[in-house]
Design a protein around this motif. Structure first.
Motif, PDB file in Angstrom:
ATOM      1  N   ALA B  33       0.816  -1.223   0.000  1.00  0.00           N
ATOM      2  CA  ALA B  33       0.000   0.000   0.000  1.00  0.00           C
ATOM      3  C   ALA B  33       0.845   1.266   0.000  1.00  0.00           C
ATOM      4  O   ALA B  33       0.383   2.328  -0.398  1.00  0.00           O
ATOM      5  CB  ALA B  33      -0.930   0.010   1.208  1.00  0.00           C
ATOM      6  N   VAL B 315      -6.569  -1.200   0.795  1.00  0.00           N
ATOM      7  CA  VAL B 315      -5.343  -0.897   0.044  1.00  0.00           C
ATOM      8  C   VAL B 315      -5.684  -0.051  -1.187  1.00  0.00           C
ATOM      9  O   VAL B 315      -5.031   0.951  -1.482  1.00  0.00           O
ATOM     10  CB  VAL B 315      -4.600  -2.191  -0.355  1.00  0.00           C
ATOM     11  CG1 VAL B 315      -3.420  -1.881  -1.276  1.00  0.00           C
ATOM     12  CG2 VAL B 315      -4.128  -2.946   0.884  1.00  0.00           C
ATOM     13  N   ASP B 316      -6.740  -0.445  -1.893  1.00  0.00           N
ATOM     14  CA  ASP B 316      -7.159   0.321  -3.068  1.00  0.00           C
ATOM     15  C   ASP B 316      -7.482   1.763  -2.711  1.00  0.00           C
ATOM     16  O   ASP B 316      -7.071   2.690  -3.412  1.00  0.00           O
ATOM     17  CB  ASP B 316      -8.423  -0.302  -3.676  1.00  0.00           C
ATOM     18  CG  ASP B 316      -8.089  -1.279  -4.783  1.00  0.00           C
ATOM     19  OD1 ASP B 316      -6.900  -1.590  -4.975  1.00  0.00           O
ATOM     20  OD2 ASP B 316      -9.036  -1.736  -5.456  1.00  0.00           O
ATOM     21  N   THR B 318      -6.481   3.428  -0.139  1.00  0.00           N
ATOM     22  CA  THR B 318      -5.244   4.091   0.280  1.00  0.00           C
ATOM     23  C   THR B 318      -4.470   4.586  -0.941  1.00  0.00           C
ATOM     24  O   THR B 318      -3.932   5.694  -0.957  1.00  0.00           O
ATOM     25  CB  THR B 318      -4.377   3.119   1.106  1.00  0.00           C
ATOM     26  OG1 THR B 318      -5.136   2.706   2.233  1.00  0.00           O
ATOM     27  CG2 THR B 318      -3.086   3.768   1.566  1.00  0.00           C
ATOM     28  N   ARG B 319      -4.425   3.738  -1.984  1.00  0.00           N
ATOM     29  CA  ARG B 319      -3.728   4.151  -3.204  1.00  0.00           C
ATOM     30  C   ARG B 319      -4.487   5.215  -3.973  1.00  0.00           C
ATOM     31  O   ARG B 319      -3.895   6.123  -4.533  1.00  0.00           O
ATOM     32  CB  ARG B 319      -3.556   2.934  -4.130  1.00  0.00           C
ATOM     33  CG  ARG B 319      -2.502   1.936  -3.681  1.00  0.00           C
ATOM     34  CD  ARG B 319      -2.640   0.663  -4.505  1.00  0.00           C
ATOM     35  NE  ARG B 319      -1.579  -0.291  -4.228  1.00  0.00           N
ATOM     36  CZ  ARG B 319      -1.644  -1.582  -4.542  1.00  0.00           C
ATOM     37  NH1 ARG B 319      -2.706  -2.060  -5.141  1.00  0.00           N
ATOM     38  NH2 ARG B 319      -0.638  -2.391  -4.266  1.00  0.00           N
ATOM     39  N   HIS B 321      -7.113   7.352  -3.031  1.00  0.00           N
ATOM     40  CA  HIS B 321      -7.931   8.438  -2.486  1.00  0.00           C
ATOM     41  C   HIS B 321      -7.372   9.822  -2.797  1.00  0.00           C
ATOM     42  O   HIS B 321      -8.096  10.803  -2.739  1.00  0.00           O
ATOM     43  CB  HIS B 321      -8.152   8.266  -0.978  1.00  0.00           C
ATOM     44  CG  HIS B 321      -6.972   8.642  -0.142  1.00  0.00           C
ATOM     45  ND1 HIS B 321      -5.801   7.933  -0.178  1.00  0.00           N
ATOM     46  CD2 HIS B 321      -6.780   9.656   0.725  1.00  0.00           C
ATOM     47  CE1 HIS B 321      -4.935   8.493   0.652  1.00  0.00           C
ATOM     48  NE2 HIS B 321      -5.499   9.525   1.213  1.00  0.00           N
ATOM     49  N   THR B 322      -6.089   9.902  -3.175  1.00  0.00           N
ATOM     50  CA  THR B 322      -5.574  11.235  -3.520  1.00  0.00           C
ATOM     51  C   THR B 322      -5.845  11.599  -4.986  1.00  0.00           C
ATOM     52  O   THR B 322      -5.649  12.738  -5.379  1.00  0.00           O
ATOM     53  CB  THR B 322      -4.051  11.322  -3.281  1.00  0.00           C
ATOM     54  OG1 THR B 322      -3.413  10.334  -4.066  1.00  0.00           O
ATOM     55  CG2 THR B 322      -3.708  11.131  -1.816  1.00  0.00           C
ATOM     56  N   ALA B 323      -6.249  10.622  -5.799  1.00  0.00           N
ATOM     57  CA  ALA B 323      -6.570  10.937  -7.200  1.00  0.00           C
ATOM     58  C   ALA B 323      -7.870  11.733  -7.237  1.00  0.00           C
ATOM     59  O   ALA B 323      -8.750  11.542  -6.413  1.00  0.00           O
ATOM     60  CB  ALA B 323      -6.719   9.643  -8.000  1.00  0.00           C
ATOM     61  N   HIS B 327     -10.689  10.370 -11.952  1.00  0.00           N
ATOM     62  CA  HIS B 327      -9.662   9.421 -12.371  1.00  0.00           C
ATOM     63  C   HIS B 327      -9.630   8.155 -11.530  1.00  0.00           C
ATOM     64  O   HIS B 327      -8.791   7.299 -11.732  1.00  0.00           O
ATOM     65  CB  HIS B 327      -8.280  10.089 -12.387  1.00  0.00           C
ATOM     66  CG  HIS B 327      -8.132  11.015 -13.551  1.00  0.00           C
ATOM     67  ND1 HIS B 327      -8.201  12.368 -13.429  1.00  0.00           N
ATOM     68  CD2 HIS B 327      -7.984  10.749 -14.875  1.00  0.00           C
ATOM     69  CE1 HIS B 327      -8.071  12.927 -14.634  1.00  0.00           C
ATOM     70  NE2 HIS B 327      -7.933  11.966 -15.515  1.00  0.00           N
ATOM     71  N   VAL B 329     -11.390   4.546 -10.271  1.00  0.00           N
ATOM     72  CA  VAL B 329     -12.284   3.547 -10.855  1.00  0.00           C
ATOM     73  C   VAL B 329     -13.699   3.897 -10.418  1.00  0.00           C
ATOM     74  O   VAL B 329     -13.957   4.044  -9.229  1.00  0.00           O
ATOM     75  CB  VAL B 329     -11.916   2.136 -10.347  1.00  0.00           C
ATOM     76  CG1 VAL B 329     -12.878   1.109 -10.907  1.00  0.00           C
ATOM     77  CG2 VAL B 329     -10.474   1.789 -10.718  1.00  0.00           C
ATOM     78  N   PRO B 330     -14.628   4.043 -11.355  1.00  0.00           N
ATOM     79  CA  PRO B 330     -15.986   4.432 -10.932  1.00  0.00           C
ATOM     80  C   PRO B 330     -16.642   3.325 -10.097  1.00  0.00           C
ATOM     81  O   PRO B 330     -16.433   2.149 -10.350  1.00  0.00           O
ATOM     82  CB  PRO B 330     -16.736   4.645 -12.245  1.00  0.00           C
ATOM     83  CG  PRO B 330     -15.837   4.187 -13.341  1.00  0.00           C
ATOM     84  CD  PRO B 330     -14.480   3.937 -12.799  1.00  0.00           C
TER      85      PRO B 330
END
Lengths: 436, 436
Positions: B33, B315-316, B318-319, B321-323, B327, B329-330
């Motif tokens: 992560a 994990v997703d 965490t990766r 949330h700053t996008a 951008h 994944v809907p």
């Protein structure tokens, strides 16, 4: 919305499939990706083919470097294959700041460490779902879907050609050579089938999965690679009598001493789902400590299945490319600074079970000698069959299944057994995995 | 690196598993992560249990609202279940700008449209891998791995309790009631098993998969839901004689007239991999236009398998949330502005094949009458068996498998057949899918 521009290198089977699927499902894919994904430039040595497939909807060229150097191209899709020009093009695309999508397992297994380091340094994405098991989203499952797990092992049927051959050998009781010739006639095997039948292609794919499962570099050069060309029809038959199927498995397992990385024909209990994967289909079984066993099944090759994976990567890159690199999914599943290098175990150190077939004189004491040797090596027997010799025949077959042991111990036992005067032909040894 | 702070609502089976796996695999998960994921606050009515499980490593409270209102919490994991308080908490977390991870299929299937709209408006992520098929990363496969495809249909074994019961009924030839009692004794079925055995739980999961496969809203209220409680052991036996297994399948299919959305016991050819999924395991078969059939198999429930999915979502998030939200994944695989609403087909309009069992008088002309009725309705017969009546018996069973037809046509035929004087007991009708 502004389309993302893709440059396609190679418009053969998979390249053509990618063009076809992107065109056919354009509306659906745009609804998912949020913006159109357009192949705007195609390079292929066969210009006539490129023109025919693209039908005026993309610029075509026979100069692949003109694509990777084109400032209008956002993502380069490399479908040329091999280690030569493909490597040069991928590195050049990365140097030019372009994201890369590739189906080239040979390139990644052999030069992946260099390529991912370059991509990391340049802040671009190299995506490779299509490199392993065609349309099955196994890279995504390993890298994202199972990210909670300590992955313990992976066992995969990851070469369709060999699985087709093994299925036919079993179904029809035919020899390897006969089925291979038939597979070549049907187009399931290439004119030079070495890469497939000798396990090299499977080892490339296994190497990639091993790296992302355990967070280690690619170690293709240390993989044990054994194909199916010497597999006899009678071993498939004996295995079946004992309740097993023989599949060419790629196996990678984390042990306290290091990582097993091996491709070889393998007996699997027929009750396992993966033992029932037939024909050219692929399947990957992954054991995680939290999730337990999970299996992923589908078409491992072909124009549209592989295109499915290429385009999934294009959608991912389209979504992810604006995120700063440290918030993207890391190439090799683990953050680059968190990769570790575990040793790859030499074959002598792996642990598995074994199938042994011996041709012996049909006389008293032979079995006692053999079982004594196994016992002396600390190898215990799980099952055994001794074929009734035919009328007038003076030799017979003994089949032994062992419990789990070290390869080096079975090697030692085989040397001793082979030296018994009553043992008549070279002993056949296959590995067996219970996959639990 | 600064940890991401997770607030956990509910420390029962899955909550406890999530805490355990996050703790045990902390190093591995952080390597993936890029930053530690820490459960810093836990809410459960059972404070003693919460204290025991967390053992001083997280703050505990019996007030779930104190977690969703805590400004230090980045992600709320909702593992309470049901539609009541869980809905209120999820909406409050969203309103507070927190990302949400949930395993609550009932909540999403019934109130998902409202919840995802709220998340969209607030720019937060609601992740739900754990809501369908436990540890199998099927949401990720549908939403990302197969994004190139026009998905044609999904057929899934998505309830472990019913699959366990059906496996036992077939293996041991026992009745539903006997096996259910045994499953309850073993803890595989709940004291009130209605949600599982009547297909409601499967329908919740199917509704979610249907939405993300086709880019449509949740339509649980229009699903056809039929469980296994009325399934007779003799139909499992007859199906087996004809080369079929009976599984409780959730099926959703896109047709030109609308979307099929149905859960019911289903005959499947025994050669299909999914027909061999036994015990409490789950499997989902997805047919995409490019990739063909793909199958995903694993444990669909349990503490650690479900935790595996919850943590993969953590994990997703965490990766990702700053996008910026566009951008990411809907939520429902398609961009929110690209969702369309396809009609859900009424059951009478679905197309499938059928298994019919009739109890008839053993006298001439009966079969002619029945086959005439089927022919008049345009229904053709694929296979038939007529049981030899036992000595002195005057009635017998006829089993008919039909080719594909409309439900409304089989309904009409059944009404007419049922009115024949020679037909003695209510006709049994099951659906059959070839899954090709």
């Amino acid at each position: 919305m502004k389309p993302i521009n893709v440059g396609l290198l190679g418009i053969g089977t998979v390249g053509g499939g990618t063009f076809t699927v992107l065109t056919r499902n354009e509306a659906e894919i745009t609804r998912r990706a949020g913006r159109p994904i357009r192949i705007s430039k195609v390079a292929d040595k066969n210009l006539a083919l490129a023109k025919e497939v693209t039908a005026g909807r993309a610029e075509v060229t026979d100069d692949a470097f003109a694509v990777v150097d084109d400032p209008a191209i956002d993502i380069v899709v490399e479908l040329i294959g091999g280690y030569g020009i493909a490597k040069e093009l991928v590195l050049r695309a990365i140097a030019n700041g372009k994201h890369v999508v590739t189906a080239n397992k040979a390139l990644l297994a052999v030069h992946g460490n260099e390529i991912f380091a370059a991509a990391q340094a340049r802040g671009v994405i190299v995506a490779f779902e299509a490199a392993v098991a065609g349309g099955i989203p196994i890279i995504k499952a390993l890298r994202e879907g199972l990210s909670a797990n300590r992955i313990e092992w992976i066992a995969g049927i990851i070469n369709g050609t060999t699985n087709f051959i093994l299925s036919e050998m079993r179904d029809k009781g035919l020899s390897f050579a006969t089925v291979l010739a038939e597979a070549q006639r049907l187009g399931y095997a290439e004119a030079d089938p070495t890469f497939d039948v000798e396990g090299v292609d499977a080892a490339h794919k296994l190497t990639i999965m091993s790296a992302i499962a355990f967070g280690i570099p690619m170690h293709f050069e240390q993989a044990h690679v054994e194909g199916i060309s010497r597999l006899a029809a009678e071993d498939i038959r004996y295995a079946e009598q004992l309740g097993y199927r023989i599949k060419l498995l790629g196996i990678t397992r984390r042990t306290p001493e290091g990582v097993e990385l091996r491709v070889h024909p393998t007996l699997i209990p027929e009750k396992r789902l993966i033992a029932n994967v037939e024909g050219a289909m692929n399947a990957v079984l992954v054991k995680g400590d939290a999730v337990g066993p999970t299996l992923y099944y589908g078409k491992g090759a072909g124009a549209e299945p592989t295109a499915s994976a290429v385009i999934a990567d294009l959608v991912d890159v389209t979504r992810m490319h604006t995120a700063d690199p440290e918030h993207r999914v890391p190439h090799l599943a683990f953050q680059p600074q968190s990769l570790v290098d575990l040793p790859i175990l030499p074959l002598a150190e792996i642990s598995t079970s074994y199938y042994l077939r011996l041709r012996v004189e049909d006389k008293p004491g032979v079995l006692a000698d053999i079982t004594r040797i196994l016992a002396d090596q600390g190898i215990s027997i799980d099952a055994m069959i001794q074929r009734e010799p035919d009328e007038g025949e003076e030799q017979t077959d003994i089949i032994i299944l062992t419990h789990q042991t070290r390869e080096r111990q079975i090697d030692a036992a085989i040397t001793l057994i082979q030296s018994l005067p009553a043992v008549k032909a070279p002993l056949i040894r296959l590995r067996l995995e219970n996959l639990l």
